[in-house]
Design a protein around this motif. Structure first.
Motif, PDB file in Angstrom:
ATOM      1  N   ASP A 414       0.807  -1.217   0.000  1.00  0.00           N
ATOM      2  CA  ASP A 414       0.000   0.000   0.000  1.00  0.00           C
ATOM      3  C   ASP A 414       0.841   1.268   0.000  1.00  0.00           C
ATOM      4  N   ASP A 415       2.121   1.150   0.358  1.00  0.00           N
ATOM      5  CA  ASP A 415       2.997   2.318   0.313  1.00  0.00           C
ATOM      6  C   ASP A 415       3.442   2.645  -1.106  1.00  0.00           C
ATOM      7  N   VAL A 416       3.349   1.665  -1.993  1.00  0.00           N
ATOM      8  CA  VAL A 416       3.842   1.839  -3.362  1.00  0.00           C
ATOM      9  C   VAL A 416       2.693   2.014  -4.348  1.00  0.00           C
ATOM     10  N   VAL A 417       1.709   1.139  -4.266  1.00  0.00           N
ATOM     11  CA  VAL A 417       0.639   1.092  -5.262  1.00  0.00           C
ATOM     12  C   VAL A 417      -0.316   2.263  -5.053  1.00  0.00           C
ATOM     13  N   GLY A 418      -0.446   3.096  -6.071  1.00  0.00           N
ATOM     14  CA  GLY A 418      -1.320   4.259  -5.968  1.00  0.00           C
ATOM     15  C   GLY A 418      -0.785   5.336  -5.050  1.00  0.00           C
ATOM     16  N   SER A 419       0.528   5.447  -4.942  1.00  0.00           N
ATOM     17  CA  SER A 419       1.126   6.451  -4.059  1.00  0.00           C
ATOM     18  C   SER A 419       0.811   7.854  -4.562  1.00  0.00           C
ATOM     19  N   PRO A 420       0.829   8.857  -3.689  1.00  0.00           N
ATOM     20  CA  PRO A 420       0.584  10.235  -4.130  1.00  0.00           C
ATOM     21  C   PRO A 420       1.516  10.678  -5.255  1.00  0.00           C
ATOM     22  N   GLU A 421       2.774  10.248  -5.201  1.00  0.00           N
ATOM     23  CA  GLU A 421       3.716  10.617  -6.260  1.00  0.00           C
ATOM     24  C   GLU A 421       3.293  10.023  -7.603  1.00  0.00           C
ATOM     25  N   ASN A 422       2.845   8.766  -7.584  1.00  0.00           N
ATOM     26  CA  ASN A 422       2.421   8.121  -8.826  1.00  0.00           C
ATOM     27  C   ASN A 422       1.153   8.759  -9.379  1.00  0.00           C
ATOM     28  N   LEU A 423       0.215   9.077  -8.497  1.00  0.00           N
ATOM     29  CA  LEU A 423      -1.012   9.737  -8.937  1.00  0.00           C
ATOM     30  C   LEU A 423      -0.708  11.110  -9.526  1.00  0.00           C
ATOM     31  N   ALA A 424       0.280  11.806  -8.959  1.00  0.00           N
ATOM     32  CA  ALA A 424       0.666  13.112  -9.488  1.00  0.00           C
ATOM     33  C   ALA A 424       1.260  12.985 -10.881  1.00  0.00           C
ATOM     34  N   THR A 425       2.016  11.922 -11.128  1.00  0.00           N
ATOM     35  CA  THR A 425       2.552  11.694 -12.476  1.00  0.00           C
ATOM     36  C   THR A 425       1.432  11.478 -13.479  1.00  0.00           C
ATOM     37  N   ALA A 426       0.439  10.677 -13.100  1.00  0.00           N
ATOM     38  CA  ALA A 426      -0.702  10.453 -13.995  1.00  0.00           C
ATOM     39  C   ALA A 426      -1.424  11.759 -14.282  1.00  0.00           C
ATOM     40  N   ALA A 427      -1.601  12.598 -13.272  1.00  0.00           N
ATOM     41  CA  ALA A 427      -2.280  13.882 -13.462  1.00  0.00           C
ATOM     42  C   ALA A 427      -1.467  14.806 -14.366  1.00  0.00           C
ATOM     43  N   THR A 428      -0.167  14.762 -14.239  1.00  0.00           N
ATOM     44  CA  THR A 428       0.685  15.586 -15.096  1.00  0.00           C
ATOM     45  C   THR A 428       0.553  15.169 -16.552  1.00  0.00           C
ATOM     46  N   ILE A 429       0.564  13.862 -16.795  1.00  0.00           N
ATOM     47  CA  ILE A 429       0.390  13.387 -18.168  1.00  0.00           C
ATOM     48  C   ILE A 429      -0.952  13.845 -18.714  1.00  0.00           C
ATOM     49  N   SER A 430      -2.013  13.748 -17.902  1.00  0.00           N
ATOM     50  CA  SER A 430      -3.337  14.171 -18.343  1.00  0.00           C
ATOM     51  C   SER A 430      -3.352  15.655 -18.699  1.00  0.00           C
ATOM     52  N   ASP A 431      -2.781  16.468 -17.840  1.00  0.00           N
ATOM     53  CA  ASP A 431      -2.730  17.908 -18.118  1.00  0.00           C
ATOM     54  C   ASP A 431      -1.985  18.207 -19.413  1.00  0.00           C
ATOM     55  N   ARG A 432      -0.878  17.542 -19.582  1.00  0.00           N
ATOM     56  CA  ARG A 432      -0.023  17.844 -20.722  1.00  0.00           C
ATOM     57  C   ARG A 432      -0.527  17.227 -22.016  1.00  0.00           C
ATOM     58  N   ALA A 433      -1.435  16.257 -21.912  1.00  0.00           N
ATOM     59  CA  ALA A 433      -1.914  15.543 -23.096  1.00  0.00           C
ATOM     60  C   ALA A 433      -3.096  16.221 -23.772  1.00  0.00           C
TER      61      ALA A 433
END
Length: 646
Positions: A414-433
């Motif tokens: 649970d510390d790795v899967v769906g971490s805040p850092e990973n979710l932020a990366t997904a959001a960045t890709i969405s914004d930039r896409a």
């Protein structure tokens, strides 16, 4: 399975110097059972080349076939009997552990529908249980390759709370290799946490055919250099944690048929094929562990046999010409491209003769074994040919530390899967896409005081967008209908409701092939209320929606895809995405919008939010095309580019 049970991990030495292989004890145990009462060294280490050679030389025929067999199992734990009927129907045993033991499996493949991916902790626990089964007394004594198709976006076997990504074409629209590497790292770290050690990703197909029914937004685009750069970045990020797999060789992006349902044929010449091969060559040069074959006929190499069954493709082209020395896996052998044209016996025999190391997900594993056994008995396949593949598999398992550390740390999942850092990366890709392709009269960004009518094709998931617009502050009128083709009644309701709105937002979904969607947008445009289209799947819809005042591409229907689009509609970010493909004219005669095209708002956006993410780096666009401006990041400020309908 018949044959020797001496192929065991945990490499131990006798006083005489002879090699003894014993079962790796689960978790905390540090010593293996003592065969014959002889004292053994600690187990769990990585075998040397000589030890691998000894293991392979001692394997029976069935053990060799077993290591080359990677298939799915039904159940949420190794001893789960809740799906025993499904395991019995396919394998003749009740539990996942019994499937591993029966066939001395070399690998397993996870799916949601087979009960494997209910939650991160459950999946990690399943992984550990399957490894214990493989290493136990009844198993092959060799740890498993645990595999999954987790591409991100459209193909993702594990959903929330794992990080949901916008997908490869959204990534391609950013033209950013740093984001590609971060996506690869994210996927690799989360899969590793679940006990998965092979991700069948990334897709390196060039989506050069707008009518491609199976690749589409799974591709990063159609420019060979851009897909190569982003693909290698993903691979290198992923392989910090697990094996990556470049697929689908030699390129599935120009097919007009889905190999799940038929046998595609591509007829282009060798020069065009070389463009499709470029990302795979880059992946090979970049050190990719595995390559997956495509069930397609490429006439320029072999006009009669699909790549998966073709020695000219897998050995002549991939091994000899392109120099790949890693593991070749088939795509799933239950796909109709093969299963409807050859028996499983022949498929297993032919793909090994062609050069594959892995028999992936055969619908009849017993028949696959039978086919290989008979081919060996007939002298068509030699034992040394099988040893060659198993040697390659075990060497990979050693180099990737699958022998040394096969288990997941369930407490850390649970510390790795769906971490805040990973979710932020997904959001960045969405914004930039988010890719703005039309913005007549500078309709966008919308005024947050506007009343918005939210409608669309049900397949475009407008019901996900409406609440997001409302949460942003818009007054939203919502009307939704299931299905991809809006009915006449639904279209009439939407036209009537438009009278009470300042703007209409419509989600299209592959509208190039859907007359009802085209008609609904045209009817809404005739009301005189501005129409904004979110093209949610393949990026070509703008070519058939001339009445839309604004068109923005999301490259997917997930909430994460819509996050960036909604932020762009509201003016919180300045659209920075650029087309990763050419958009042809509706009649196919010429290019409507070129690869690299994209609009952004004037300086500054009406509702610009803080520049919370960096813009695409200068020079990251496709060579020879108009790539993203260096200062086109969210909230950025640059001259409004010119383009059609601007």
């Amino acid at each position: 399975m018949t044959g020797s049970r001496t192929a065991r991990v945990g490499f131990t030495a006798l006083a005489t110097g002879a090699l003894v292989l014993s079962a790796l004890a689960p978790a905390a145990a540090t010593r293996a059972p003592d065969p014959g009462g002889v004292a053994l060294m600690d187990v769990g280490g990585t075998p040397t080349t000589a030890e691998i050679e000894a293991i392979v030389a001692d394997m029976s025929l069935d053990e060799l076939i077993g290591q080359m067999t990677w298939t799915h199992v039904y159940g949420s734990s190794a001893d789960d009997t809740s799906m025993a009927a499904s395991n019995q129907a396919r394998y003749g045993v009740d539990t996942p552990a019994e499937v591993v033991a029966k066939y001395d499996l070399g690998g397993v493949l996870y799916f949601a529908w087979s009960g494997n991916t209910g939650s991160p902790v459950q999946t990690a626990t399943l992984s550990n249980g399957l490894q214990e089964a493989a290493l136990g007394e009844d198993g092959p004594g060799i740890p498993l390759a645990i595999t999954i198709d987790q591409e991100g976006g459209l193909v993702a076997r594990i959903g929330p709370p794992a990080t949901v990504l916008p997908g490869n074409m959204a990534l391609g629209a950013t033209f950013d290799p740093d984001l590609a590497r971060r996506q690869g790292e994210l996927l690799g770290a989360e899969m590793d946490a679940l006990g998965v050690n092979v991700d069948f990703a990334p897709v390196l197909d060039l989506n050069s055919n707008p009518d491609n029914p199976v690749i589409g937004i799974r591709s990063m685009g159609e420019d060979p250099e851009v897909v190569s750069e982003l693909g290698v970045a993903q691979i290198q990020g992923m392989q910090e944690h697990v094996a990556a797999t470049a697929k689908h060789f030699p390129g599935h992006g120009d097919t007009a048929e889905d190999s799940h349902y038929g046998l595609p044929v591509v007829t282009y010449d060798r020069a065009t094929l070389d463009e499709h091969l470029a990302p795979f060559q880059a992946a090979i040069d970049g050190g990719v562990d595995m390559i997956m074959s495509a069930h397609i006929i490429v006439e320029a190499i072999d006009p009669t046999m699909p790549g998966t069954l073709s020695p000219a493709v897998l050995t002549g082209l991939l091994r000899e010409e392109m120099g790949f020395q890693g593991i070749i896996t088939t795509d799933a052998l239950d796909m109709d491209a093969l299963a409807s044209n050859w028996s499983q016996q022949d498929i297993a025999r032919l793909t090994i003769l062609a050069g594959s190391d892995i028999l992936l997900n055969s619908p009849d594993v017993d028949a696959s074994f039978e086919g290989v056994r008979q081919a060996v008995a007939d002298g068509e396949i030699t034992m040394e040919r099988l040893r060659e593949s198993v040697r390659r598999i075990l060497t990979w398992k050693a180099e990737r530390e699958v022998f040394a550390d096969p288990f997941a740390d369930v407490a850390a999942v649970d510390d790795v899967v769906g971490s805040p850092e990973n979710l932020a990366t997904a959001a960045t890709i969405s914004d930039r896409a988010a890719t703005l392709l039309r913005n007549e009269a500078r309709l966008l960004p919308l005024d947050v005081d506007d009343t918005v009518l939210m409608v669309g094709a049900g397949s475009g998931w407008p019901e996900r967008v409406g609440p997001m617009l409302a949460a942003r502050g818009f007054e939203v009128i919502e009307d939704y209908e299931n299905g991809s083709s809006p009915s006449a009644a639904y279209r009439a309701r939407a036209v009537a409701a438009a009278a009470g709105a300042d703007a209409v937002v419509f989600t299209s979904y592959n509208a190039t092939g859907n007359a009802a969607q085209q008609q609904m947008v045209a009817e809404l445009a005739e009301t005189g209320v501005p129409v904004v289209v979110i093209a949610t799947r393949n990026p070509y819809d703008i070519s058939v929606l001339p009445g839309a005042d604004a068109v923005i591409n999301s490259y997917g229907t997930g909430v994460v895809n819509f996050q960036g689009v909604v932020r762009a509609l509201a003016g919180d970010i300045n659209p920075a995405g650029r087309l990763p493909v050419d958009i042809p004219e509706a009649d196919g005669d010429g290019i409507l919008l070129p690869l690299g095209f994209g609009l952004s708002y004037p300086c500054p956006p009406q509702h610009a939010g803080p520049p919370d993410h960096a813009g695409p780096p200068e020079g990251s666009g496709a060579p020879g095309h108009a790539g993203p401006p260096a200062n086109a990041g969210p909230g950025g400020c640059h001259p409004h580019p010119s383009g059609p309908n601007d």
